[in-house]
Enzyme design. Sequence first.
Site, PDB file in Angstrom:
ATOM      1  N   SER A 419      38.728 -13.324  76.396  1.00 44.45           N
ATOM      2  CA  SER A 419      38.057 -12.136  76.917  1.00 44.45           C
ATOM      3  C   SER A 419      36.892 -12.530  77.830  1.00 44.45           C
ATOM      4  CB  SER A 419      37.628 -11.229  75.780  1.00 44.45           C
ATOM      5  OG  SER A 419      37.231  -9.984  76.293  1.00 44.45           O
ATOM      6  N   ASP A 498      47.042  -4.849  76.984  1.00 40.19           N
ATOM      7  CA  ASP A 498      45.586  -4.967  76.877  1.00 40.19           C
ATOM      8  C   ASP A 498      44.890  -3.850  77.661  1.00 40.19           C
ATOM      9  OD1 ASP A 498      42.860  -5.830  77.097  1.00 40.19           O
ATOM     10  OD2 ASP A 498      43.508  -7.884  76.670  1.00 40.19           O
ATOM     11  N   HIS A 530      44.376  -6.128  73.258  1.00 41.80           N
ATOM     12  CA  HIS A 530      43.248  -7.030  73.481  1.00 41.80           C
ATOM     13  C   HIS A 530      42.894  -7.816  72.226  1.00 41.80           C
ATOM     14  CE1 HIS A 530      39.817  -8.395  75.824  1.00 41.80           C
ATOM     15  NE2 HIS A 530      39.030  -8.169  74.795  1.00 41.80           N
TER      16      HIS A 530
HETATM   17  P1  4NP Z   1      35.180  -8.996  75.621  1.00 41.74           P
HETATM   18  O1  4NP Z   1      35.222  -9.067  77.222  1.00 41.74           O
HETATM   19  O2  4NP Z   1      33.977  -8.090  75.308  1.00 41.74           O
HETATM   20  O3  4NP Z   1      34.863 -10.383  75.237  1.00 41.74           O
HETATM   21  O4  4NP Z   1      36.365  -8.346  75.063  1.00 41.74           O
HETATM   22  C1  4NP Z   1      35.125  -7.990  78.043  1.00 41.74           C
HETATM   23  C2  4NP Z   1      36.163  -7.073  78.106  1.00 41.74           C
HETATM   24  C3  4NP Z   1      36.027  -5.963  78.919  1.00 41.74           C
HETATM   25  C4  4NP Z   1      34.873  -5.793  79.659  1.00 41.74           C
HETATM   26  C5  4NP Z   1      33.842  -6.722  79.599  1.00 41.74           C
HETATM   27  C6  4NP Z   1      33.973  -7.841  78.783  1.00 41.74           C
HETATM   28  N1  4NP Z   1      34.721  -4.658  80.456  1.00 41.74           N
HETATM   29  O5  4NP Z   1      33.612  -4.449  80.976  1.00 41.74           O
HETATM   30  O6  4NP Z   1      35.655  -3.872  80.597  1.00 41.74           O
END
Ligand code: 4NP
Length: 556
Positions: A419, A498, A530
């Site tokens: 992510s 996702d 996700h």
């Molecule tokens: P995660 O990463 O928080 O590590 O799942 C992200 C996923 C999506 C977004 C930012 C970080 N977003 O802004 O959509």
Amino acid sequence: MDYKHILEKTYDIASINHYFLIDVKEGKTIYVSNEGGTDALYVLKQGEKIEVAERVKSVTQVKGGKLAYAHEVGKGRELHRVVIYDVERGDRVEVEHDPMRVFNVVFDGEVAVFSGVAEANSLYLVEGGRAEKLADLPSPLSIPSSVQGDLVAGLSQKMDGFSEIFFYDLKGRTLEAYTPSGRCNVTPPLLTEVGVLFASDHEGGDYRLYRMDLERKTLVKIHEGEVEYPFYDYREGKLLFIGKSQGRTRLYVDGTHVGTPEGIVYNAVLDGGRLYITYTNLVTPPSIYSLDRRWRKELGDDRVNLGSVEYHVYLSSNGVKIPAFVVKSASAEIPGPTVVYIHGGPWGEVDDSFHTFVAALALNGYHVIAPNFRGSTGYGEEFRMMNIGDVGGMDMEDIAVALSHFKDLISEAFAVGYSYGGYSTLMQLGKYPELWKAGVAGAPVTDWIDMYELSDAAFKGFIDMLMKGKRELMRERSPITYAEKVKAPVCIIAGQNDSRTPLRPVLRYVERLMNSGKTFEVHILPDAGHVPQTKQEVASILIPMILFLKAHTKSP
Ligand code: 4NP
């Protein structure tokens, strides 16, 4: 390559059982676990185990013999439905509403309220088996955190990075904001018999824990001296809370520290005077313990022999202190092949709790360095907010600098993350191509602009906040802008469904790699979202990751 051995070890990590305590009521233990293969909610009474629901999210404690939860109905798309479950009788009410992203459900035994993201992020009330939309919440990232009678309390993440409390009056249908001081952060408020419990950093520096009188809005300080207070509850006449500093927690009952093994305690529950906790550390999978003169394991797998765990703080290029956990693999030499594991979020951290990726890497013979780069949680809000408007900037320096700080440990360096960590991995490979032997990016952000178009109201809000709404910054800080600069082989693993880091921008990034003749492999996991929700999904991320790393490691 000894495939048999690698596959066995990696599958062993994916198969570990995790237990997360929800509640203990009159001898019934309610918990979430992957023990049946898929994350599910269980009720255990007198040795008899009932599986309540699979793919649950946001399960409440038991009130009046019932609990509420949301569960996934969209094959990983994070489309949820809310259910009220009667723990005594075993029957349930499936609340009627369109499936949507439910961030949090709260329940007081009679009233259930939840936040759901459709065109906006809104508050819903469950009544007569149906959900009624009450109001749009103050921001795309607001969540209700407590309900008691006619009052709902929650947290609003504001667009400037700070946060405040909201109260929603179910009778008058009015929304009211509360903050101890405008530019500060608060934690999700909990309505209790002794007032509203929450933590705030409005006195400067670290958080302190408070109790607020609802009528007069006066604050009484309950505790200070920890960086954060991730958990608090009032139960059987006692105040239970957890303080966290430097990636480890301390448990308190009525302000008195209760010793636990070193690591992280996520939560605590009292049932008939007996204390129950969810406990973990980097080598111990999350397990449920109870206190009977000594801590006794109720549910949980054995610790895993990964190697030695160390906590370090190093200086980044402009003098910012970067905390990092390091696992020196029991099956690698020093110097040896080393993975810099980059956590997600960016508002997350690697603390002293079990991390499946870290475990799989260390068990397969990689030392792991897990930097808590600026923007991470756990080290104060000034540190967390440092990368707002600068994601993919100085936080990437913090990660890259780890390689020189730990140079004596490293024979060759790999970047791995999921992510935001997958994003950071691709940024590292594109912005610091000389540093890395290879990289594995799971569910990466590859293009903030393309991703924004595909995001729902909540995640659009999150991107706007992280990027301060600056389109040019979104382009400049996207891995796709640096795809031609990548030198090291890349492995990308992404879920078909996702809904946070969607597939389309990932495939466009892959096309860019292909057109510029890079070495890469791509794994798309069918029907996966996700957040992996089954042991099978975890294995289908870990196995390609480890096999790819082994193929690019000199001395596997
Ligand atoms: P995660 O990463 O928080 O590590 O799942 C992200 C996923 C999506 C977004 C930012 C970080 N977003 O802004 O959509």
